[in-house]
Scaffold this motif. Structure first.
Motif, PDB file in Angstrom:
ATOM      1  N   ASP A  22       0.812  -1.218   0.000  1.00 15.63           N
ATOM      2  CA  ASP A  22       0.000   0.000   0.000  1.00 15.63           C
ATOM      3  C   ASP A  22       0.850   1.274   0.000  1.00 15.63           C
ATOM      4  O   ASP A  22       0.321   2.362  -0.196  1.00 15.63           O
ATOM      5  CB  ASP A  22      -0.932   0.021   1.212  1.00 15.63           C
ATOM      6  N   ALA A  23       2.139   1.138   0.228  1.00 13.01           N
ATOM      7  CA  ALA A  23       3.019   2.306   0.237  1.00 13.01           C
ATOM      8  C   ALA A  23       3.317   2.722  -1.201  1.00 13.01           C
ATOM      9  O   ALA A  23       3.554   1.886  -2.071  1.00 13.01           O
ATOM     10  CB  ALA A  23       4.314   1.996   0.974  1.00 13.01           C
ATOM     11  N   LYS A  24       3.307   4.034  -1.435  1.00 12.44           N
ATOM     12  CA  LYS A  24       3.618   4.567  -2.764  1.00 12.44           C
ATOM     13  C   LYS A  24       5.133   4.726  -2.882  1.00 12.44           C
ATOM     14  O   LYS A  24       5.765   5.370  -2.051  1.00 12.44           O
ATOM     15  CB  LYS A  24       2.934   5.913  -2.968  1.00 12.44           C
ATOM     16  N   VAL A  25       5.713   4.132  -3.911  1.00 15.81           N
ATOM     17  CA  VAL A  25       7.155   4.207  -4.127  1.00 15.81           C
ATOM     18  C   VAL A  25       7.476   5.490  -4.877  1.00 15.81           C
ATOM     19  O   VAL A  25       6.953   5.740  -5.960  1.00 15.81           O
ATOM     20  CB  VAL A  25       7.662   2.977  -4.918  1.00 15.81           C
ATOM     21  N   LEU A  26       8.340   6.316  -4.276  1.00 16.22           N
ATOM     22  CA  LEU A  26       8.768   7.565  -4.909  1.00 16.22           C
ATOM     23  C   LEU A  26      10.175   7.465  -5.482  1.00 16.22           C
ATOM     24  O   LEU A  26      10.550   8.272  -6.327  1.00 16.22           O
ATOM     25  CB  LEU A  26       8.724   8.719  -3.898  1.00 16.22           C
ATOM     26  N   GLY A  27      10.947   6.510  -4.982  1.00 15.36           N
ATOM     27  CA  GLY A  27      12.308   6.346  -5.474  1.00 15.36           C
ATOM     28  C   GLY A  27      12.814   4.956  -5.187  1.00 15.36           C
ATOM     29  O   GLY A  27      12.346   4.290  -4.269  1.00 15.36           O
ATOM     30  N   ASN A  28      13.728   4.517  -6.008  1.00 15.62           N
ATOM     31  CA  ASN A  28      14.267   3.161  -5.887  1.00 15.62           C
ATOM     32  C   ASN A  28      15.771   3.177  -5.690  1.00 15.62           C
ATOM     33  O   ASN A  28      16.458   4.103  -6.129  1.00 15.62           O
ATOM     34  CB  ASN A  28      13.953   2.353  -7.150  1.00 15.62           C
ATOM     35  N   TYR A  29      16.250   2.118  -5.038  1.00 16.01           N
ATOM     36  CA  TYR A  29      17.682   1.861  -5.014  1.00 16.01           C
ATOM     37  C   TYR A  29      18.120   1.548  -6.447  1.00 16.01           C
ATOM     38  O   TYR A  29      17.284   1.276  -7.320  1.00 16.01           O
ATOM     39  CB  TYR A  29      17.990   0.641  -4.142  1.00 16.01           C
ATOM     40  N   VAL A  30      19.422   1.505  -6.674  1.00 14.12           N
ATOM     41  CA  VAL A  30      19.899   1.186  -8.019  1.00 14.12           C
ATOM     42  C   VAL A  30      19.509  -0.223  -8.445  1.00 14.12           C
ATOM     43  O   VAL A  30      19.438  -0.516  -9.635  1.00 14.12           O
ATOM     44  CB  VAL A  30      21.432   1.392  -8.147  1.00 14.12           C
ATOM     45  N   ASN A  31      19.203  -1.117  -7.494  1.00 17.52           N
ATOM     46  CA  ASN A  31      18.789  -2.472  -7.853  1.00 17.52           C
ATOM     47  C   ASN A  31      17.280  -2.604  -8.040  1.00 17.52           C
ATOM     48  O   ASN A  31      16.767  -3.696  -8.262  1.00 17.52           O
ATOM     49  CB  ASN A  31      19.277  -3.479  -6.815  1.00 17.52           C
ATOM     50  N   GLY A  32      16.542  -1.482  -7.933  1.00 17.80           N
ATOM     51  CA  GLY A  32      15.111  -1.495  -8.185  1.00 17.80           C
ATOM     52  C   GLY A  32      14.226  -1.625  -6.964  1.00 17.80           C
ATOM     53  O   GLY A  32      13.013  -1.410  -7.048  1.00 17.80           O
ATOM     54  N   LEU A  33      14.753  -1.989  -5.805  1.00 18.49           N
ATOM     55  CA  LEU A  33      13.939  -2.086  -4.596  1.00 18.49           C
ATOM     56  C   LEU A  33      13.529  -0.698  -4.128  1.00 18.49           C
ATOM     57  O   LEU A  33      14.253   0.277  -4.346  1.00 18.49           O
ATOM     58  CB  LEU A  33      14.718  -2.798  -3.481  1.00 18.49           C
TER      59      LEU A  33
END
Length: 149
Positions: A22-33
């Motif tokens: 349910d959390a909105k992703v605003l940014g990712n690590y370089v590996n995509g997580l």
């Protein structure tokens, strides 16, 4: 939006991440997580950030998402509460401020009322100048006390 935050040129391996769907992703690590997420919990906006150096444009976006009052769109250091606004000018020039209500504004250091029944006001700043503003319907009373000092 493609911005990079944190230590430029350094790839950071994830130590923590958010698995809440349910959390909105605003940014990712370089590996995509997920590296930066937000989630509304009751009236609050919960934020997870693996980034230790957030840029001011991103911070302003988070403030807007949270729904809290923003006193300024500037990137100058600013602290505010229900009666005072303290500002230090990183850059010189005219700066505009927004109040949560219409009221009077007192420039405390210069002992001068600078706005009446206003919900916005402006002030000129020299480079690295600090100012303290009081806002409230009793600004005239505080001014009288300051003038007695």
């Amino acid at each position: 939006d493609g911005r990079m935050m944190g230590a430029y040129g350094v790839k950071v391996a994830p130590m923590f991440t958010v698995k809440d769907k349910d959390a909105k992703v605003l940014g990712n690590y370089v590996n995509g997580l997920p590296g930066v997420t937000v989630k509304r919990v009751g009236k609050s906006l919960s934020i997870f950030s693996a980034v230790w150096q957030l840029d001011m444009e991103f911070v302003k976006e988070i403030v807007k998402m949270s729904g809290i009052h923003s006193y300024s769109e500037l990137t100058d250091p600013l602290e505010a509460n229900d009666a005072l606004i303290s500002v230090h000018a990183r850059f010189p020039g005219k700066k505009k401020f927004s109040l949560p209500k219409k009221t009077d504004v007192l420039d405390v250091y210069n002992k001068k009322i600078i706005a009446r029944k206003a919900d916005t006001f402006e002030a000129d700043f020299k480079l690295h100048e600090s100012k303290l503003f009081y806002y409230g319907d009793d600004a005239d009373e505080l001014l009288k006390k300051l003038n007695q000092l």
